[in-house]
Design an enzyme around this catalytic site. Structure first.
Site, PDB file in Angstrom:
ATOM      1  N   ARG A   1      12.909  48.104  46.253  1.00 21.45           N
ATOM      2  CA  ARG A   1      11.500  48.237  46.589  1.00 21.45           C
ATOM      3  C   ARG A   1      11.354  49.343  47.617  1.00 21.45           C
ATOM      4  O   ARG A   1      12.335  49.829  48.160  1.00 21.45           O
ATOM      5  CB  ARG A   1      10.932  46.912  47.130  1.00 21.45           C
ATOM      6  CG  ARG A   1      11.899  46.171  48.026  1.00 21.45           C
ATOM      7  CD  ARG A   1      11.249  45.452  49.139  1.00 21.45           C
ATOM      8  NE  ARG A   1      10.477  46.332  49.984  1.00 21.45           N
ATOM      9  CZ  ARG A   1      11.011  47.091  50.940  1.00 21.45           C
ATOM     10  NH1 ARG A   1      12.326  47.138  51.161  1.00 21.45           N
ATOM     11  NH2 ARG A   1      10.238  47.839  51.689  1.00 21.45           N
TER      12      ARG A   1
ATOM     13  N   ALA B   1       8.564  52.853  47.990  1.00 26.61           N
ATOM     14  CA  ALA B   1       8.205  53.923  47.060  1.00 26.61           C
ATOM     15  C   ALA B   1       9.344  54.917  46.814  1.00 26.61           C
ATOM     16  O   ALA B   1       9.673  55.212  45.660  1.00 26.61           O
ATOM     17  CB  ALA B   1       6.946  54.642  47.562  1.00 26.61           C
TER      18      ALA B   1
ATOM     19  N   ARG C   1       6.021  49.305  37.986  1.00 25.46           N
ATOM     20  CA  ARG C   1       5.144  48.962  39.106  1.00 25.46           C
ATOM     21  C   ARG C   1       4.095  50.062  39.230  1.00 25.46           C
ATOM     22  O   ARG C   1       4.449  51.237  39.323  1.00 25.46           O
ATOM     23  CB  ARG C   1       5.923  48.797  40.416  1.00 25.46           C
ATOM     24  CG  ARG C   1       6.906  47.622  40.388  1.00 25.46           C
ATOM     25  CD  ARG C   1       7.356  47.245  41.786  1.00 25.46           C
ATOM     26  NE  ARG C   1       6.266  46.643  42.553  1.00 25.46           N
ATOM     27  CZ  ARG C   1       6.272  46.517  43.878  1.00 25.46           C
ATOM     28  NH1 ARG C   1       7.306  46.949  44.582  1.00 25.46           N
ATOM     29  NH2 ARG C   1       5.262  45.943  44.504  1.00 25.46           N
TER      30      ARG C   1
ATOM     31  N   ASP D   1       2.842  53.587  49.988  1.00 22.60           N
ATOM     32  CA  ASP D   1       3.256  53.620  48.590  1.00 22.60           C
ATOM     33  C   ASP D   1       2.529  54.715  47.822  1.00 22.60           C
ATOM     34  O   ASP D   1       3.013  55.155  46.784  1.00 22.60           O
ATOM     35  CB  ASP D   1       3.001  52.263  47.946  1.00 22.60           C
ATOM     36  CG  ASP D   1       3.996  51.233  48.449  1.00 22.60           C
ATOM     37  OD1 ASP D   1       5.008  51.019  47.780  1.00 22.60           O
ATOM     38  OD2 ASP D   1       3.764  50.661  49.531  1.00 22.60           O
TER      39      ASP D   1
ATOM     40  N   ASN E   1      -0.707  50.814  51.077  1.00 18.89           N
ATOM     41  CA  ASN E   1       0.538  50.296  51.647  1.00 18.89           C
ATOM     42  C   ASN E   1       0.505  48.768  51.578  1.00 18.89           C
ATOM     43  O   ASN E   1      -0.455  48.163  51.111  1.00 18.89           O
ATOM     44  CB  ASN E   1       0.713  50.780  53.094  1.00 18.89           C
ATOM     45  CG  ASN E   1       2.123  50.555  53.601  1.00 18.89           C
ATOM     46  OD1 ASN E   1       3.102  50.924  52.952  1.00 18.89           O
ATOM     47  ND2 ASN E   1       2.256  49.946  54.767  1.00 18.89           N
ATOM     48  N   LYS E   2       1.572  48.155  52.018  1.00 17.00           N
ATOM     49  CA  LYS E   2       1.729  46.702  51.949  1.00 17.00           C
ATOM     50  C   LYS E   2       0.501  45.989  52.511  1.00 17.00           C
ATOM     51  O   LYS E   2      -0.068  46.402  53.524  1.00 17.00           O
ATOM     52  CB  LYS E   2       2.983  46.293  52.720  1.00 17.00           C
ATOM     53  CG  LYS E   2       3.290  44.810  52.723  1.00 17.00           C
ATOM     54  CD  LYS E   2       3.424  44.249  51.309  1.00 17.00           C
ATOM     55  CE  LYS E   2       4.490  44.945  50.506  1.00 17.00           C
ATOM     56  NZ  LYS E   2       4.570  44.421  49.110  1.00 17.00           N
TER      57      LYS E   2
END
Length: 355
Positions: A53, A55, A91, A236, A246-247
């Site tokens: 995981r 990017a 993804r 990401d 992003n997260k």
């Protein structure tokens, strides 16, 4: 797929004799396990379940995946096309995966050796980028906080596990630590999969950096209390206008940083900037379903049948971002700059060594 509990390497993703090897990040920190992947469905499943995981790291995995597809299926035909297609779509939010699959897939007619050469090049580029981001980011920290000791907050995992080595946002924190400037790192745990609690703390421990782990909800309050003077986040995808995916939870920290007057800095390689996506509203946000929320590592924490909304990412609008640090430049949205207006600079490679 084979498992080994005694890996000889800590490289996040690599290629060895027709096998994609990667650290299984779902097993950390309890076990350090290397996956040996020799077929495309297993690689796609590893990407989707977050064994690999981040990017940049999944971009490298995708590039090696194209090499694996050529190794298995040759340089043309429907099986090859199908393998490349499922890799590319594994993804959707992180731009690096599709970008690096496309970059290597464009060379399949030239044969495995040429595709593998390009995949190795992508991997080496990400390593050099991590070193450079650490240097640019640490220099910016010096500019923003002067002689004060760095007290950094960060979300998710942005170290070598998310790239090849060193990382993005965590590379900056590592460089500050190596320069003797880091007083404390404050990672938030990063629900629902706890990448901050499981992975960032593991990497901070390995580098010998001082840290204290926070529950996600404590981050904004502690920013308001002055516990951190810098916030670093990865990305990401960075849209052309500077909006950042992003997260999930990143937007909350950005809002809190604005309230507290703390610089909010995004750190990502140039490969994560997507000039074909005008703004964050065009970025597809992956929803990963209920299971990750209603249970924690296989233990149910909600009543049977409970359902959840589980966006894996959020969008931080550019107006909440102090700076975007890449391997080639520093973009200052707080000064009216955007990815369109700041020219590329040189890679910086003067780190003190180590990964």
């Amino acid at each position: 797929m084979q498992l080994s509990n005694e890996p000889t390497s800590l490289e996040t993703v690599e290629w060895e004799d027709g096998v994609v090897k990667m650290i299984d990040q779902t097993r950390l920190p309890q076990e350090l396990v290397i996956l040996d992947i020799s077929d495309i469905p297993t690689l796609v499943a590893a990407i989707q379940r977050l064994s690999v995981r981040g990017a940049p790291a999944i971009g490298v995995a995708g590039a090696y995946g194209v090499a694996l597809a050529v190794h298995l299926h040759g340089t043309d035909g429907p099986e090859l096309e199908e393998a490349i297609g499922v890799l590319r779509a594994a993804r959707p939010t992180a731009v690096n995966l599709a970008k690096m699959v496309d970059r290597t897939a464009a060379l399949v007619s030239l044969g495995l050796e040429r595709v593998l050469e390009e995949a190795h090049l992508i991997r080496d580029e990400e390593l050099r980028a991590s070193i450079s981001m650490g240097e640019y980011g640490a220099d910016l920290a010096d500019e923003l906080i002067g002689d004060a000791a760095a007290r950094t907050m960060t979300i998710c995992n942005t170290g070598g596990l998310a790239t090849v080595a060193r990382g993005t946002a965590l590379a900056v924190i590592q460089t500050l630590h190596e320069r003797g400037r880091l007083e404390m790192a404050l990672p938030v745990e990063t629900r629902p999969l706890l990448q901050g609690g499981r992975l960032t703390t593991w990497e901070l421990s390995r580098m010998g950096a001082p840290f204290r782990l926070l529950v996600d909800g404590a981050g904004p309050f502690l920013l308001a209390r002055g516990e951190a003077n810098l916030v670093f986040a990865g990305a990401d995808r960075v849209a052309a206008n500077g909006d950042v995916a992003n997260k999930i939870g990143t937007f909350s920290l950005a809002l809190a940083s604005r309230h507290a007057g703390v610089p909010f800095i995004v750190v990502a390689p140039e490969s994560t900037i997507d000039m074909d996506t005008p703004s964050g509203s065009q970025i597809e946000i992956e929803d990963r379903g209920s299971d990750e929320v209603v249970s924690v590592r296989g233990v149910e924490v909600a009543p049977p049948g409970a359902e959840a909304l589980n966006p894996a990412f959020d969008i931080t609008p550019v107006e909440f971002i102090t700076a975007i640090v890449t391997d080639r430049r520093i973009i200052r949205p707080d000064q009216g700059q955007s990815p369109h207006t700041v020219p590329l600079g040189e890679l910086k490679q003067s780190h003190p060594g180590g990964t």
